[in-house]
Scaffold this active site. Structure first.
Site, short mmCIF file in Angstrom:
data_model
loop_
_atom_site.label_atom_id
_atom_site.label_comp_id
_atom_site.label_asym_id
_atom_site.label_seq_id
_atom_site.Cartn_x
_atom_site.Cartn_y
_atom_site.Cartn_z
CB SER A 123 -0.88 0.02 1.30
OG SER A 123 -1.48 1.19 1.54
CE1 TYR A 147 -3.82 -2.89 5.71
CE2 TYR A 147 -3.16 -0.30 5.23
CZ TYR A 147 -3.66 -1.93 4.80
OH TYR A 147 -3.78 -2.14 3.37
CE LYS A 151 -1.16 -4.52 3.50
NZ LYS A 151 -1.63 -6.02 2.82
P1 NAD Z 1 -11.07 -7.29 1.31
O1 NAD Z 1 -10.94 -7.38 2.84
O2 NAD Z 1 -11.95 -7.11 0.41
O3 NAD Z 1 -10.29 -8.71 0.90
C1 NAD Z 1 -9.37 -9.41 1.94
C2 NAD Z 1 -9.60 -11.03 1.67
O4 NAD Z 1 -8.91 -11.50 2.49
C3 NAD Z 1 -11.17 -10.98 2.11
O5 NAD Z 1 -11.80 -12.23 1.28
C4 NAD Z 1 -11.06 -11.88 3.31
O6 NAD Z 1 -11.90 -12.62 3.54
C5 NAD Z 1 -9.63 -12.47 3.28
N1 NAD Z 1 -8.62 -12.70 4.47
C6 NAD Z 1 -8.53 -12.02 5.64
N2 NAD Z 1 -7.86 -12.67 6.47
C7 NAD Z 1 -7.49 -13.85 5.92
C8 NAD Z 1 -6.99 -14.94 6.71
N3 NAD Z 1 -6.58 -14.77 7.82
N4 NAD Z 1 -6.99 -16.07 5.93
C9 NAD Z 1 -7.60 -15.95 4.75
N5 NAD Z 1 -8.42 -15.14 4.16
C10 NAD Z 1 -8.42 -13.73 4.69
O7 NAD Z 1 -9.69 -6.23 1.04
P2 NAD Z 1 -9.31 -5.51 -0.33
O8 NAD Z 1 -9.58 -4.32 -0.47
O9 NAD Z 1 -9.63 -6.68 -1.51
O10 NAD Z 1 -7.59 -5.57 -0.13
C11 NAD Z 1 -6.91 -6.70 -0.55
C12 NAD Z 1 -5.31 -6.58 -0.04
O11 NAD Z 1 -4.94 -5.38 -0.53
C13 NAD Z 1 -5.27 -6.54 1.59
O12 NAD Z 1 -3.84 -7.24 1.75
C14 NAD Z 1 -5.15 -4.81 1.72
O13 NAD Z 1 -4.23 -4.59 2.78
C15 NAD Z 1 -4.39 -4.57 0.50
N6 NAD Z 1 -4.61 -3.00 0.01
C16 NAD Z 1 -5.99 -2.70 0.00
C17 NAD Z 1 -6.29 -1.31 -0.41
C18 NAD Z 1 -7.48 -0.96 -0.49
O14 NAD Z 1 -8.03 0.37 -0.34
N7 NAD Z 1 -8.65 -1.76 -0.70
C19 NAD Z 1 -5.36 -0.37 -0.35
C20 NAD Z 1 -3.76 -1.02 -0.51
C21 NAD Z 1 -3.72 -2.33 -0.29
C1 WQD Z 2 -9.95 9.40 1.15
C2 WQD Z 2 -10.09 10.96 1.35
C3 WQD Z 2 -10.80 11.43 3.64
C4 WQD Z 2 -14.28 9.06 4.14
C5 WQD Z 2 -6.83 4.51 3.06
C6 WQD Z 2 -5.92 3.82 4.01
C7 WQD Z 2 -4.70 3.48 2.95
C8 WQD Z 2 -5.41 2.73 1.78
C9 WQD Z 2 -6.57 3.16 1.20
C10 WQD Z 2 -5.16 0.27 2.34
C11 WQD Z 2 -9.32 11.49 2.41
C12 WQD Z 2 -11.75 11.72 2.96
C13 WQD Z 2 -13.08 9.55 3.51
C14 WQD Z 2 -15.34 9.76 4.32
C15 WQD Z 2 -14.10 11.98 3.70
N1 WQD Z 2 -5.65 1.22 2.33
N2 WQD Z 2 -13.19 11.15 3.43
N3 WQD Z 2 -15.27 11.37 4.23
O1 WQD Z 2 -7.32 7.35 3.81
O2 WQD Z 2 -6.86 8.09 1.65
O3 WQD Z 2 -6.62 5.75 2.52
O4 WQD Z 2 -7.51 3.58 2.03
O5 WQD Z 2 -3.95 0.33 2.28
O6 WQD Z 2 -3.89 2.86 3.83
O7 WQD Z 2 -5.33 4.77 4.88
O8 WQD Z 2 -8.74 6.81 1.98
O9 WQD Z 2 -11.06 6.74 1.06
O10 WQD Z 2 -10.45 6.65 3.77
O11 WQD Z 2 -10.08 8.57 2.34
O12 WQD Z 2 -14.07 13.15 3.81
O13 WQD Z 2 -16.45 9.59 4.72
O14 WQD Z 2 -11.64 11.16 1.59
O15 WQD Z 2 -10.50 12.58 4.71
O16 WQD Z 2 -9.09 12.70 2.26
P1 WQD Z 2 -7.26 7.02 2.48
P2 WQD Z 2 -9.87 6.89 2.18
#
Ligand code: NAD
Ligand code: WQD
Length: 334
Positions: A123, A147, A151
């Site tokens: 991330s 979190y 990562k």
């Molecule tokens: P998500 O929660 O929708 O998907 C994660 C999946 O992993 C789910 O299906 C959950 O059931 C499964 N899971 C969780 N813990 C588990 C475990 N211990 N064993 C087996 N399965 C398990 O999340 P996502 O948004 O699809 O994110 C996927 C990956 O990408 C995560 O590692 C997340 O940290 C990373 N990521 C997400 C974002 C985002 O904003 N969505 C941003 C950056 C990184």
């Molecule tokens: C985006 C913008 C908020 C909700 C997070 C994690 C990051 C990554 C992606 C996993 C910001 C604003 C949000 C609301 C708002 N995840 N906001 N009202 O914080 O950039 O990133 O998700 O790795 O690690 O920190 O994403 O979608 O929460 O916020 O005004 O109800 O929207 O302040 O400016 P963020 P977000």
């Protein structure tokens, strides 16, 4: 055969579509703690091809070894983990357990079974507070919440493992802000409880599940005062994974940004979603959310050079596809 951990989740399910569409065979390993098996039925419907589903926890090394061997897996995409910044502050031990220990067990299982190719979901959070923008891959790494620290620890573990055995092939993909859904509207993001992230919250306001959006601050150092982020369409992100896997045909270890390079403010997202949905999104301006920063977005040169990949879909397309999913599935997969 590719093992996709967390393949039923938001990003994993879209990656499965991208993989199946390019002819790859997939086995999903998921404990469904934050997802629904229905997502995987939909993936198969979209692709017209089957995938294998195994229910299990990534902390269960024996179960992983069994799957890797039984299905003859040659590579792994590792999405499984917990992703809420807020929950990670409240329950850090749970996050270290599921994310760090889960990844460690997976790497152990891969080592034991001779599978050495992995694509990992990292991330942009690993860049911490911006020292300069856009974030290049050389930007110093730091974490500002548990979190983010999980990562960063997993990234370090992967780099150490590669340093110890350069026959491994490791892609660390640093996602920016994934939004949108597959264009069919059959799969998409289905957060449990109150969404923390902006676009899922906006989508639930548009569909009438929530009354108003809270905008967390309009006094940031940005053109309209609201926070700026690099939103990327989840299908662009999925395509980036397929490109990364191709590059891993050669042993190597790299970390690369998956973003668009362009920032959008909260107000710009709200307006784009109003246009896409034809619905008004009422909002209130509230105080800043703890831990938020003004703006961040990706440098994209390295991804284009290394992967031959770049994001192509606009903010308008992200909102239109997100809305198609939300409006045809008002209560998600329930
Ligand atoms: P998500 O929660 O929708 O998907 C994660 C999946 O992993 C789910 O299906 C959950 O059931 C499964 N899971 C969780 N813990 C588990 C475990 N211990 N064993 C087996 N399965 C398990 O999340 P996502 O948004 O699809 O994110 C996927 C990956 O990408 C995560 O590692 C997340 O940290 C990373 N990521 C997400 C974002 C985002 O904003 N969505 C941003 C950056 C990184
Ligand atoms: C985006 C913008 C908020 C909700 C997070 C994690 C990051 C990554 C992606 C996993 C910001 C604003 C949000 C609301 C708002 N995840 N906001 N009202 O914080 O950039 O990133 O998700 O790795 O690690 O920190 O994403 O979608 O929460 O916020 O005004 O109800 O929207 O302040 O400016 P963020 P977000």
């Amino acid at each position: 055969m590719i093992l996709v951990t967390g393949g039923a989740g938001y990003i994993g399910s879209h990656a499965c579509v991208a993989l199946l569409s390019t002819g790859e065979d997939v086995v999903v390993f998921d404990n469904f703690c934050n997802s629904s098996p229905i997502a995987l039925e939909r993936v198969q419907k979209i692709c017209g091809r089957p995938l294998t589903v195994v229910e299990g926890d990534v902390r269960d090394q024996a179960a992983l070894e069994k799957v890797l061997t039984q299905y003859g897996c040659t590579s792994v995409m590792h999405f499984a983990g917990l992703k809420s910044v807020q929950d990670s502050v409240a329950q850090p031990l749970e996050y270290y357990d599921q994310n760090v220990i889960g990844s460690h067990r997976l790497l152990r299982a891969m080592q034991a079974t001779g599978v050495r190719k992995i694509v990992f979901s990292s991330s942009a959070t690993v860049y911490g507070t911006p020292q300069f923008l856009p974030y290049t891959e050389e930007h110093p790494l730091s974490a500002v919440n548990p979190y983010g620290r999980t990562k960063l620890m997993i990234e370090e573990m992967l780099r150490d493992q590669y340093a110890s055995d350069t026959s491994w092939a490791v892609a660390i993909l640093r996602y920016f802000n994934p939004v949108g859904a597959h264009e069919s509207g059959l799969i998409g993001e289905d957060p449990k409880g109150v969404p923390n992230n902006l676009v899922p919250f906006v989508a639930q306001v548009a569909i009438g599940r929530r009354e108003r959006l809270n905008i967390w601050g309009n006094d940031y150092e940005t053109p309209d005062g609201t926070g700026v982020r690099d939103y990327i369409h989840v299908m662009d992100l999925a395509a980036g994974h397929v490109s990364a896997l191709k590059v891993l045909d050669q042993p190597q270890c790299f970390s690369v940004n998956l973003g668009t390079g362009a920032g959008s403010s909260v107000l710009e997202v709200v307006r784009a979603f109003e246009t896409a949905s034809g619905r008004a999104i009422p909002f209130d301006i509230k105080p800043r959310r703890a831990g938020d920063i003004d703006a961040y977005y990706a440098a994209t040169d390295y991804a284009s050079k290394l992967l031959g990949w770049s994001a192509t879909r606009s903010l308008q397309t992200m909102c239109a596809d997100h809305w198609r999913w939300q409006s045809s599935n008002p209560n998600g997969y329930a």
